[in-house]
Design an enzyme around this catalytic site. Structure first.
Site, PDB file in Angstrom:
ATOM      1  N   ASP A  83       0.829  -1.188   0.000  1.00 42.35           N
ATOM      2  CA  ASP A  83       0.000   0.000   0.000  1.00 42.35           C
ATOM      3  C   ASP A  83       0.874   1.253   0.000  1.00 42.35           C
ATOM      4  O   ASP A  83       1.686   1.453   0.899  1.00 42.35           O
ATOM      5  CB  ASP A  83      -0.887  -0.035   1.252  1.00 42.35           C
ATOM      6  CG  ASP A  83      -1.821   1.149   1.293  1.00 42.35           C
ATOM      7  OD1 ASP A  83      -2.418   1.439   0.245  1.00 42.35           O
ATOM      8  OD2 ASP A  83      -1.942   1.778   2.346  1.00 42.35           O
ATOM      9  N   THR A 109      -3.196   4.922  -3.979  1.00 42.04           N
ATOM     10  CA  THR A 109      -2.148   5.647  -3.260  1.00 42.04           C
ATOM     11  C   THR A 109      -0.789   5.520  -3.933  1.00 42.04           C
ATOM     12  O   THR A 109       0.032   6.422  -3.843  1.00 42.04           O
ATOM     13  CB  THR A 109      -2.037   5.133  -1.823  1.00 42.04           C
ATOM     14  OG1 THR A 109      -1.987   3.719  -1.866  1.00 42.04           O
ATOM     15  CG2 THR A 109      -3.226   5.554  -1.013  1.00 42.04           C
ATOM     16  N   THR A 110      -0.556   4.385  -4.594  1.00 40.95           N
ATOM     17  CA  THR A 110       0.704   4.237  -5.310  1.00 40.95           C
ATOM     18  C   THR A 110       0.632   5.014  -6.616  1.00 40.95           C
ATOM     19  O   THR A 110       1.562   5.729  -6.986  1.00 40.95           O
ATOM     20  CB  THR A 110       0.986   2.758  -5.621  1.00 40.95           C
ATOM     21  OG1 THR A 110       0.731   1.992  -4.458  1.00 40.95           O
ATOM     22  CG2 THR A 110       2.410   2.563  -6.051  1.00 40.95           C
ATOM     23  N   ASP A 143      -8.817  -1.106   1.995  1.00 36.30           N
ATOM     24  CA  ASP A 143      -8.894  -0.562   0.637  1.00 36.30           C
ATOM     25  C   ASP A 143     -10.184  -0.998  -0.037  1.00 36.30           C
ATOM     26  O   ASP A 143     -10.898  -0.189  -0.620  1.00 36.30           O
ATOM     27  CB  ASP A 143      -7.712  -1.061  -0.219  1.00 36.30           C
ATOM     28  CG  ASP A 143      -6.451  -0.246   0.039  1.00 36.30           C
ATOM     29  OD1 ASP A 143      -6.460   0.513   1.026  1.00 36.30           O
ATOM     30  OD2 ASP A 143      -5.499  -0.383  -0.731  1.00 36.30           O
TER      31      ASP A 143
HETATM   32  P1  ADP Z   1      -2.715   1.764  -5.901  1.00 36.74           P
HETATM   33  O1  ADP Z   1      -2.128   1.868  -4.541  1.00 36.74           O
HETATM   34  O2  ADP Z   1      -2.453   2.980  -6.722  1.00 36.74           O
HETATM   35  O3  ADP Z   1      -4.141   1.347  -5.915  1.00 36.74           O
HETATM   36  P2  ADP Z   1      -2.191  -0.859  -6.893  1.00 36.74           P
HETATM   37  O4  ADP Z   1      -0.946  -1.613  -6.583  1.00 36.74           O
HETATM   38  O5  ADP Z   1      -3.445  -1.262  -6.215  1.00 36.74           O
HETATM   39  O6  ADP Z   1      -1.869   0.652  -6.642  1.00 36.74           O
HETATM   40  O7  ADP Z   1      -2.379  -0.925  -8.463  1.00 36.74           O
HETATM   41  C1  ADP Z   1      -3.455  -0.331  -9.095  1.00 36.74           C
HETATM   42  C2  ADP Z   1      -3.308  -0.444 -10.586  1.00 36.74           C
HETATM   43  O8  ADP Z   1      -3.359  -1.801 -11.011  1.00 36.74           O
HETATM   44  C3  ADP Z   1      -4.448   0.272 -11.279  1.00 36.74           C
HETATM   45  O9  ADP Z   1      -3.952   1.068 -12.321  1.00 36.74           O
HETATM   46  C4  ADP Z   1      -5.289  -0.878 -11.810  1.00 36.74           C
HETATM   47  O10 ADP Z   1      -5.975  -0.499 -12.987  1.00 36.74           O
HETATM   48  C5  ADP Z   1      -4.280  -1.937 -12.082  1.00 36.74           C
HETATM   49  N1  ADP Z   1      -4.860  -3.284 -12.069  1.00 36.74           N
HETATM   50  C6  ADP Z   1      -5.497  -3.902 -11.044  1.00 36.74           C
HETATM   51  N2  ADP Z   1      -5.912  -5.132 -11.400  1.00 36.74           N
HETATM   52  C7  ADP Z   1      -5.502  -5.329 -12.681  1.00 36.74           C
HETATM   53  C8  ADP Z   1      -5.608  -6.413 -13.613  1.00 36.74           C
HETATM   54  N3  ADP Z   1      -6.199  -7.538 -13.306  1.00 36.74           N
HETATM   55  N4  ADP Z   1      -5.067  -6.232 -14.831  1.00 36.74           N
HETATM   56  C9  ADP Z   1      -4.446  -5.090 -15.161  1.00 36.74           C
HETATM   57  N5  ADP Z   1      -4.315  -4.048 -14.333  1.00 36.74           N
HETATM   58  C10 ADP Z   1      -4.827  -4.146 -13.105  1.00 36.74           C
HETATM   59 MG    MG Z   2      -4.954  -0.419  -5.159  1.00 34.27          MG
END
Ligand code: ADP
Ligand code: MG
Length: 577
Positions: free
Chosen positions: A69, A102-103, A396
């Protein structure tokens, strides 16, 4: 200049000795570099194939934390660079505002700065960059608003909410159980209602067992509290019990500790003790007479009280944590009392069932209240760090579902929405004259960081994937079509319609992230000078060292104080001696 001594000019002393000030382009670039360094740390955690970070802090008593996170990582990083702290703040703000993304927000802000760095180096004024960035951001916002798909309340609402939660959980350690966790998150929020307070959700961690054994309970549960002799004799299960929540100590020594007593006759001592017992028994009798079956208190309930309750067929628990107790009071519809004399029928809460049960290696007190809006997650798992990360992931997911219920519009993730915005902004830039065109293009390029990083973290050939995405989006734009083409994480170097594959994200997350990242980039760009204020103590230390140093040099030169001081003065003010 002085007429006699042309080189001698008094310098204006404005700031304390030792104050460090850096300014100008060099300062701006160094601020940008600090932000890029921070981005580099978190970017590898982005997306479903992102890695986790293990953070071991030197703080005593702190266990190492494993997390994916962004907000958690940024919080633990202990960033000291003043400009880079802006990124820490937006990540934290994103966490409290919308709970996810958040990332992304940090990566995006970093990328915006990275793309304008060459322009800064070439002397383009920050204001020009900021103007172009803000304009592009407005454009991006309007694109999201135009393209978002609203989830209507009627058809398959529940399924859609679960999908959203599952996407948020994709990138987490718990992704193997994402369906189960998504369902639990949706259940929790549905019970809570969209305007419910997150305080009504309790999360308990029990080590041992598998993640799959995690469960959601309609009601409240907490670990058995510290208990006294007589606990074994208490009745530990009730149907439809009346519950009393107290902030009262039920221990007989308490009265004596609270007052000073002077006695002249030893006989009197017995009377004092008897009086104390009488007071305590009066309290206990009032409680029993009220018809309560379960008595909880924030303060200790001693062995005498425990045994008394046991003999009357009640259950009691003292030292119940504050938040658990207020949740029980809310869930059962009771009131928290600070004196037993206040007990009346309206203060008593009711629940459908109470029992003390074993969960893993722990005993738990369960209050089932299916009609209330209170829920409790009981998370299971092997390692403490793992469960802690599950709790953050669940948070989340809960936030996402809550947001989605309030503003039920989604966009497709996996880089699709970013590519869409990027293509359109780059096209729009062509209509803008001058430097601003280049800067809007830089903004468009910066947006590509999300699919790029997602591909990079999945071990894809980033150039190839990005080329595929760019070509397809450009073609669709020319044809006047809107496509949701993003990354297909399940196939090497694959792209797919991520809306069709249900990688959905609430558009609110994207809107918030875009605005926050742009503002963060702009605020870093608007700083051209940092003044590092040294603390007064450090200044004094420095000047003391200087004086000592001067004296040493004087001694070495065999000069007397007065002369040397004058020399020192001229040394300080003089420029060309
Ligand atoms: P954050 O803290 O920003 O939410 P995450 O590590 O949760 O970061 O990553 C979020 C990103 O991953 C988003 O851009 C989302 O669209 C992408 N994402 C999540 N699941 C998938 C998936 N199955 N295939 C492709 N992209 C994905
Ligand atoms: Mg996320």
């Amino acid at each position: 200049p002085h007429p006699l001594m042309p080189g001698l000019q008094p310098a204006v002393v404005l700031l304390k000795d030792g104050t460090d000030q850096s300014q100008g382009k060099g300062q701006l670039l160094s601020n940008i570099n600090a932000c890029l360094a921070l981005k580099e740390i978190v970017q590898t955690t982005l997306g479903p194939r992102g890695m986790d970070k293990l953070m071991a802090t030197s703080n005593v008593g702190r266990k190492p934390v494993i997390s994916n996170d962004g907000a958690t990582i940024m919080k633990l990083l202990d960033v000291v660079h003043p400009a880079a702290r802006v990124l820490v703040d937006i990540s934290r703000a994103q966490d409290t505002e919308v709970g996810d993304g958040t990332t992304s927000v940090v990566v995006l802000a970093g990328s915006l700065l990275e793309k304008c760095k060459p322009y800064v180096e070439n002397g383009v004024h920050s204001r020009t960059i900021m103007r172009a960035y803000r304009r592009s951001c407005d454009l991006a916002v309007s694109i999201i608003k135009e393209c978002q798909v609203s989830l209507s309340a009627t058809d398959d609402r529940r399924e859609r909410l679960e999908r959203l939660a599952a996407t948020a959980l994709n990138s987490k350690l718990v992704s193997t159980c994402r369906e189960q966790f998504a369902a639990m998150a949706v259940d929790a929020v549905e019970t809570l209602g969209p305007d419910g307070s997150l305080e009504d959700i309790g999360i308990k961690q029990v080590t041992g067992g598998a993640l799959q054994n995690s469960q959601l309970l309609r009601g409240v549960a907490f670990k058995r509290t510290f208990h006294y002799a007589g606990h074994g004799q208490l009745s530990k299960s009730f149907d439809n019990p009346k519950v009393l929540c107290l902030n009262v100590e039920l221990e007989w020594k308490s009265e004596r500790d609270n007052a000073e007593i002077r006695i002249t006759d030893p006989q009197k001592y017995q009377e004092v003790v008897d009086a104390e017992f009488r007071i305590l028994y009066e309290k206990l009798d009032t409680i029993v007479a009220s018809g309560a079956n379960v008595v909880l208190s924030k303060l200790p309930i001693g062995d005498l009280a425990t045994q008394y309750f046991a003999s009357k067929g009640l259950f009691c628990a003292g030292r119940v944590p504050d938040d658990d107790l207020s949740r029980v009071a809310r869930a059962t519809g009771g009131r928290m009392l600070t004196a037993t004399s206040d007990i009346d029928a309206s203060a008593l809460g009711v629940c459908e069932r109470f029992e003390e049960k074993q969960v893993g290696a722990e005993r738990f007190n369960f209050f089932y209240t299916p009609k209330s809006s209170t829920v409790t997650f009981i998370l299971r798992g092997g390692a403490e760090q793992f469960i802690a990360e599950s709790e953050r992931s669940l948070h989340d997911a809960v936030c996402i579902v809550r947001r989605a219920m309030k503003a039920p519009a989604v966009v497709a993730g996996g880089g699709a929405i970013e590519m869409l915005m990027s293509t359109r902004i780059a096209q729009e830039a062509k209509k803008v004259p001058g430097k601003e065109q280049l800067l809007m293009e830089a903004f468009a390029e910066a947006l590509e960081v999300i699919p790029w990083q997602l591909a990079c973290n999945a071990g894809f050939d980033t150039t190839e994937v990005l080329n595929k995405l760019r070509a397809a989006h450009a073609k669709a734009f020319k044809a006047g079509k809107q496509i949701w083409l993003g990354l297909d994480i399940n196939e090497q170097d694959g792209v797919c319609d991520t809306f069709a594959s249900h990688v959905w994200e609430p558009s609110l997350i994207k809107l918030n992230a875009l605005r926050a990242a742009t503002e963060a980039a702009c605020s870093v760009l608007s700083v051209d000078q940092t003044v590092r204020n040294v603390s007064s103590k450090a200044t004094m230390e420095a000047s003391r060292n200087k004086t000592a140093d001067m004296r040493n040099r004087m001694d070495a030169a065999g000069m007397d104080g007065g002369q040397a001081a004058a020399r020192g003065m001229s040394g300080r003010y003089g420029k060309g001696h």
